[in-house]
Motif scaffolding. Sequence first.
Motif, short mmCIF file in Angstrom:
data_model
loop_
_atom_site.label_atom_id
_atom_site.label_comp_id
_atom_site.label_asym_id
_atom_site.label_seq_id
_atom_site.Cartn_x
_atom_site.Cartn_y
_atom_site.Cartn_z
N UNK A 227 6.11 -46.61 -15.81
CA UNK A 227 7.51 -46.28 -15.29
C UNK A 227 8.53 -46.04 -16.48
N UNK A 228 8.32 -46.87 -17.65
CA UNK A 228 9.23 -46.78 -18.96
C UNK A 228 9.19 -45.16 -19.46
N UNK A 229 7.67 -44.87 -19.25
CA UNK A 229 7.37 -43.69 -20.00
C UNK A 229 7.99 -42.26 -18.95
N UNK A 230 7.74 -42.70 -17.97
CA UNK A 230 8.45 -41.69 -16.90
C UNK A 230 10.12 -41.54 -17.07
N UNK A 231 10.59 -42.64 -17.39
CA UNK A 231 11.99 -42.90 -17.56
C UNK A 231 12.50 -41.97 -18.75
N UNK A 232 11.48 -42.37 -19.83
CA UNK A 232 12.03 -41.56 -21.12
C UNK A 232 11.89 -39.82 -20.81
N UNK A 233 10.85 -39.73 -20.11
CA UNK A 233 10.54 -38.04 -19.83
C UNK A 233 11.70 -37.61 -19.13
N UNK A 234 12.04 -38.47 -18.16
CA UNK A 234 13.36 -37.74 -17.32
C UNK A 234 14.81 -37.88 -18.24
N UNK A 235 14.87 -38.79 -18.88
CA UNK A 235 16.17 -38.76 -19.81
C UNK A 235 16.15 -37.43 -20.86
N UNK A 236 15.09 -37.30 -21.11
CA UNK A 236 14.52 -36.02 -22.17
C UNK A 236 15.07 -35.02 -21.58
N UNK A 237 14.34 -34.85 -20.34
CA UNK A 237 14.60 -33.60 -19.34
C UNK A 237 16.03 -33.46 -19.22
N UNK A 238 16.74 -34.52 -18.79
CA UNK A 238 18.17 -34.25 -18.41
C UNK A 238 18.96 -33.75 -19.87
N UNK A 239 18.77 -34.28 -20.95
CA UNK A 239 19.08 -33.88 -21.98
C UNK A 239 18.87 -32.30 -22.36
N UNK A 240 17.72 -31.88 -22.17
CA UNK A 240 17.19 -30.56 -22.27
C UNK A 240 18.23 -29.59 -21.31
N UNK A 241 18.39 -30.19 -20.11
CA UNK A 241 19.17 -29.27 -19.03
C UNK A 241 20.28 -29.04 -19.53
N UNK A 242 21.03 -30.34 -20.35
CA UNK A 242 22.48 -30.03 -20.81
C UNK A 242 22.40 -29.21 -21.85
N UNK A 243 21.54 -29.13 -22.66
CA UNK A 243 21.49 -28.32 -23.91
C UNK A 243 21.21 -26.95 -23.60
N UNK A 244 20.41 -26.59 -22.61
CA UNK A 244 20.28 -25.38 -22.16
C UNK A 244 21.68 -24.80 -21.51
#
Length: 70
Positions: A42-59
């Motif tokens: 669950x913690x790993x999935x949360x890190x993945x979600x947060x990184x993906x959200x940051x990537x979306x904002x960056x794009x």
Amino acid sequence: MISDPLQDPTRVLVHDLRNLLAVIVQYCELIPDETDDPAAVKADLEEIRQAAERAILLVEKIPRPAKQAT
């Protein structure tokens, strides 16, 4: 012309995006070893979600080409 390539906004965006994608890949690689620990998964999935959200904002910061008249 920008003299320092590290100050080129496009290079900075690409660098940051690669870093975020590396985070996503690394956490995905951890999950198979943690299948017996639901909290760790669950913690790993949360890190993945947060990184993906940051990537979306960056794009979203990447300039879009202007539409060409036909």
